[in-house]
Structure formats: structure tokens, C-alpha cells
Design a protein around this motif. Structure first.
Motif, PDB file in Angstrom:
ATOM      1  N   THR A  68      39.286  35.889  42.174  1.00 13.63           N
ATOM      2  CA  THR A  68      39.845  35.668  40.849  1.00 13.63           C
ATOM      3  C   THR A  68      41.357  35.624  40.992  1.00 13.63           C
ATOM      4  N   VAL A  69      42.038  35.207  39.946  1.00 14.52           N
ATOM      5  CA  VAL A  69      43.493  35.159  39.936  1.00 14.52           C
ATOM      6  C   VAL A  69      43.993  36.266  39.021  1.00 14.52           C
ATOM      7  N   VAL A  70      45.068  36.924  39.430  1.00 15.12           N
ATOM      8  CA  VAL A  70      45.663  38.019  38.661  1.00 15.12           C
ATOM      9  C   VAL A  70      46.931  37.497  37.992  1.00 15.12           C
ATOM     10  N   TYR A  71      47.030  37.731  36.682  1.00 17.11           N
ATOM     11  CA  TYR A  71      48.158  37.259  35.883  1.00 17.11           C
ATOM     12  C   TYR A  71      48.993  38.441  35.397  1.00 17.11           C
ATOM     13  N   SER A  72      50.277  38.215  35.196  1.00 15.91           N
ATOM     14  CA  SER A  72      51.170  39.294  34.776  1.00 15.91           C
ATOM     15  C   SER A  72      50.853  39.805  33.373  1.00 15.91           C
ATOM     16  N   ASP A  73      50.275  38.968  32.517  1.00 16.72           N
ATOM     17  CA  ASP A  73      49.969  39.422  31.155  1.00 16.72           C
ATOM     18  C   ASP A  73      48.573  40.032  31.027  1.00 16.72           C
ATOM     19  N   GLY A  74      47.869  40.194  32.149  1.00 16.74           N
ATOM     20  CA  GLY A  74      46.544  40.808  32.126  1.00 16.74           C
ATOM     21  C   GLY A  74      45.417  39.860  31.780  1.00 16.74           C
ATOM     22  N   THR A  75      45.684  38.566  31.700  1.00 19.27           N
ATOM     23  CA  THR A  75      44.622  37.592  31.444  1.00 19.27           C
ATOM     24  C   THR A  75      43.484  37.823  32.428  1.00 19.27           C
ATOM     25  N   ASN A  76      42.266  37.886  31.913  1.00 21.69           N
ATOM     26  CA  ASN A  76      41.095  38.136  32.747  1.00 21.69           C
ATOM     27  C   ASN A  76      40.301  36.843  32.872  1.00 21.69           C
ATOM     28  N   VAL A  77      40.165  36.342  34.097  1.00 21.26           N
ATOM     29  CA  VAL A  77      39.365  35.144  34.340  1.00 21.26           C
ATOM     30  C   VAL A  77      38.188  35.511  35.228  1.00 21.26           C
ATOM     31  N   PRO A  78      37.045  34.850  35.035  1.00 28.11           N
ATOM     32  CA  PRO A  78      35.862  35.175  35.825  1.00 28.11           C
ATOM     33  C   PRO A  78      36.065  34.917  37.313  1.00 28.11           C
ATOM     34  N   CYS A  79      35.337  35.660  38.105  1.00 34.60           N
ATOM     35  CA  CYS A  79      35.337  35.471  39.554  1.00 34.60           C
ATOM     36  C   CYS A  79      34.593  34.189  39.890  1.00 34.60           C
ATOM     37  N   ARG A  80      35.022  33.557  40.970  1.00 38.14           N
ATOM     38  CA  ARG A  80      34.370  32.338  41.428  1.00 38.14           C
ATOM     39  C   ARG A  80      34.176  32.436  42.928  1.00 38.14           C
ATOM     40  N   LEU A  81      33.077  31.873  43.410  1.00 38.11           N
ATOM     41  CA  LEU A  81      32.793  31.862  44.834  1.00 38.11           C
ATOM     42  C   LEU A  81      33.537  30.704  45.482  1.00 38.11           C
ATOM     43  N   ALA A  82      34.323  31.023  46.518  1.00 40.55           N
ATOM     44  CA  ALA A  82      35.035  30.013  47.291  1.00 40.55           C
ATOM     45  C   ALA A  82      34.429  29.982  48.686  1.00 40.55           C
ATOM     46  N   SER A  83      33.644  28.960  48.961  1.00 38.92           N
ATOM     47  CA  SER A  83      33.071  28.773  50.291  1.00 38.92           C
ATOM     48  C   SER A  83      34.146  28.235  51.225  1.00 38.92           C
ATOM     49  N   PRO A  84      33.920  28.305  52.530  1.00 42.06           N
ATOM     50  CA  PRO A  84      34.911  27.761  53.467  1.00 42.06           C
ATOM     51  C   PRO A  84      35.244  26.299  53.147  1.00 42.06           C
ATOM     52  N   GLY A  85      36.540  26.015  53.069  1.00 40.71           N
ATOM     53  CA  GLY A  85      36.996  24.658  52.782  1.00 40.71           C
ATOM     54  C   GLY A  85      37.123  24.323  51.305  1.00 40.71           C
ATOM     55  N   THR A 133      52.906  28.181  29.294  1.00 36.11           N
ATOM     56  CA  THR A 133      54.304  27.943  28.919  1.00 36.11           C
ATOM     57  C   THR A 133      54.939  29.131  28.214  1.00 36.11           C
ATOM     58  N   GLN A 134      54.261  30.277  28.203  1.00 34.46           N
ATOM     59  CA  GLN A 134      54.757  31.438  27.465  1.00 34.46           C
ATOM     60  C   GLN A 134      55.339  32.539  28.351  1.00 34.46           C
ATOM     61  N   GLY A 135      55.698  32.219  29.600  1.00 35.30           N
ATOM     62  CA  GLY A 135      56.329  33.193  30.478  1.00 35.30           C
ATOM     63  C   GLY A 135      55.366  34.024  31.311  1.00 35.30           C
ATOM     64  N   ASN A 136      54.078  33.710  31.267  1.00 37.10           N
ATOM     65  CA  ASN A 136      53.112  34.416  32.102  1.00 37.10           C
ATOM     66  C   ASN A 136      53.365  34.036  33.561  1.00 37.10           C
ATOM     67  N   LYS A 137      52.890  34.862  34.510  1.00 40.88           N
ATOM     68  CA  LYS A 137      53.047  34.571  35.933  1.00 40.88           C
ATOM     69  C   LYS A 137      51.742  34.836  36.661  1.00 40.88           C
ATOM     70  N   VAL A 138      51.490  34.069  37.699  1.00 40.45           N
ATOM     71  CA  VAL A 138      50.367  34.332  38.597  1.00 40.45           C
ATOM     72  C   VAL A 138      50.887  35.303  39.652  1.00 40.45           C
ATOM     73  N   LEU A 139      50.291  36.498  39.705  1.00 43.39           N
ATOM     74  CA  LEU A 139      50.718  37.509  40.669  1.00 43.39           C
ATOM     75  C   LEU A 139      50.054  37.323  42.023  1.00 43.39           C
ATOM     76  N   GLY A 140      48.861  36.725  42.038  1.00 48.56           N
ATOM     77  CA  GLY A 140      48.175  36.495  43.294  1.00 48.56           C
ATOM     78  C   GLY A 140      46.697  36.308  43.105  1.00 48.56           C
ATOM     79  N   VAL A 141      45.986  36.315  44.226  1.00 42.59           N
ATOM     80  CA  VAL A 141      44.539  36.160  44.239  1.00 42.59           C
ATOM     81  C   VAL A 141      43.944  37.505  44.594  1.00 42.59           C
ATOM     82  N   ALA A 142      42.844  37.856  43.945  1.00 42.30           N
ATOM     83  CA  ALA A 142      42.171  39.129  44.204  1.00 42.30           C
ATOM     84  C   ALA A 142      40.739  38.905  44.636  1.00 42.30           C
ATOM     85  N   LEU A 143      40.274  39.759  45.537  1.00 39.86           N
ATOM     86  CA  LEU A 143      38.862  39.782  45.880  1.00 39.86           C
ATOM     87  C   LEU A 143      38.105  40.466  44.762  1.00 39.86           C
ATOM     88  N   CYS A 144      36.970  39.932  44.403  1.00 40.41           N
ATOM     89  CA  CYS A 144      36.145  40.544  43.365  1.00 40.41           C
ATOM     90  C   CYS A 144      35.203  41.550  43.994  1.00 40.41           C
TER      91      CYS A 144
END
Length: 105
Positions: free
Chosen positions: A61-78, A88-99
Motif C-alpha cells: 500500500t502507499v502511505v500518505y502524509s494526511d493519513g489517506t488509507n488505500v487498500p493493499c494490492r498484490l504486486a507480483s514480480p515485474g 493538489t491539496q498539499g498531501n505527500k506520498v511518504l512511501g510504500v508499506a508492506l501490508c
């Protein structure tokens, strides 16, 4: 010229070390685990793309500075998977997290 290049190289190393340290501190504060270095994130205002260049699949999943919660997704190799961008409201992507999976405690 050589001293200029050496100075610029040292400066870039210091900046990139600072960025990595800042990302690690966000992870520690938020309590999320980052995936291995072979998982990459590229964020934009509309979409955030996560690329899995590893030999294993990961639930991410992706972690956002404003706490936006997005569902986890499976990323297979490639895989390149998309998540919402930072907007456009000043939010930031802090990084990727393992679920967490059912086997995790």
C-alpha cells in the motif's frame, strides 16, 4: 574542475543520505514496514506508481502524509501497480508499506 566535481558528488551523497534518513524516520514514526529496495515508487499529483522489480510478490500500500488509507494490492514480480496520487491539496506520498498478512502478528 576536479575539486568542483568532488564537492558536488559529496554534496549529492549528503542530500541522498538525508532523504533516506527522513524516509526511515517516517516509517518508524508511523509504524509501517517498508518493502525491499527492489520495490520502487513514483508519485505524481494524479497517480502513484509502484514497481516490483523483486523476484517475490508483495502485498503493498502507499502511505500518505494526511493519513489517506488505500487498500493493499498484490504486486507480483515485474508488476507496475497504480494508487491515487498526492492530489493538489498539499498531501505527500511518504512511501510504500508492506501490508500485514494473516500469518503476521
Amino acid at each position: 574542475m576536479r575539486s568542483t566535481i568532488t564537492g558536488l558528488t559529496a554534496g549529492l551523497l549528503a542530500v541522498s543520505s538525508g532523504v533516506a534518513a527522513q524516509a526511515a524516520s517516517h516509517e518508524a514514526e508511523a509504524g509501517w514496514d517498508s518493502p525491499p529496495a527492489c520495490v520502487h515508487v513514483n508519485s505524481g499529483w494524479r497517480y502513484t506508481f509502484v514497481t516490483n522489480e523483486c523476484s517475490s510478490a508483495y502485498d503493498l500500500t502507499v502511505v500518505y502524509s494526511d493519513g489517506t488509507n488505500v487498500p493493499c494490492r498484490l504486486a507480483s514480480p515485474g508488476d507496475i501497480i497504480s494508487f491515487p496520487g498526492y492530489g493538489t491539496q498539499g498531501n505527500k506520498v511518504l512511501g510504500v508499506a508492506l501490508c500485514a498478512t494473516d500469518g503476521d502478528t
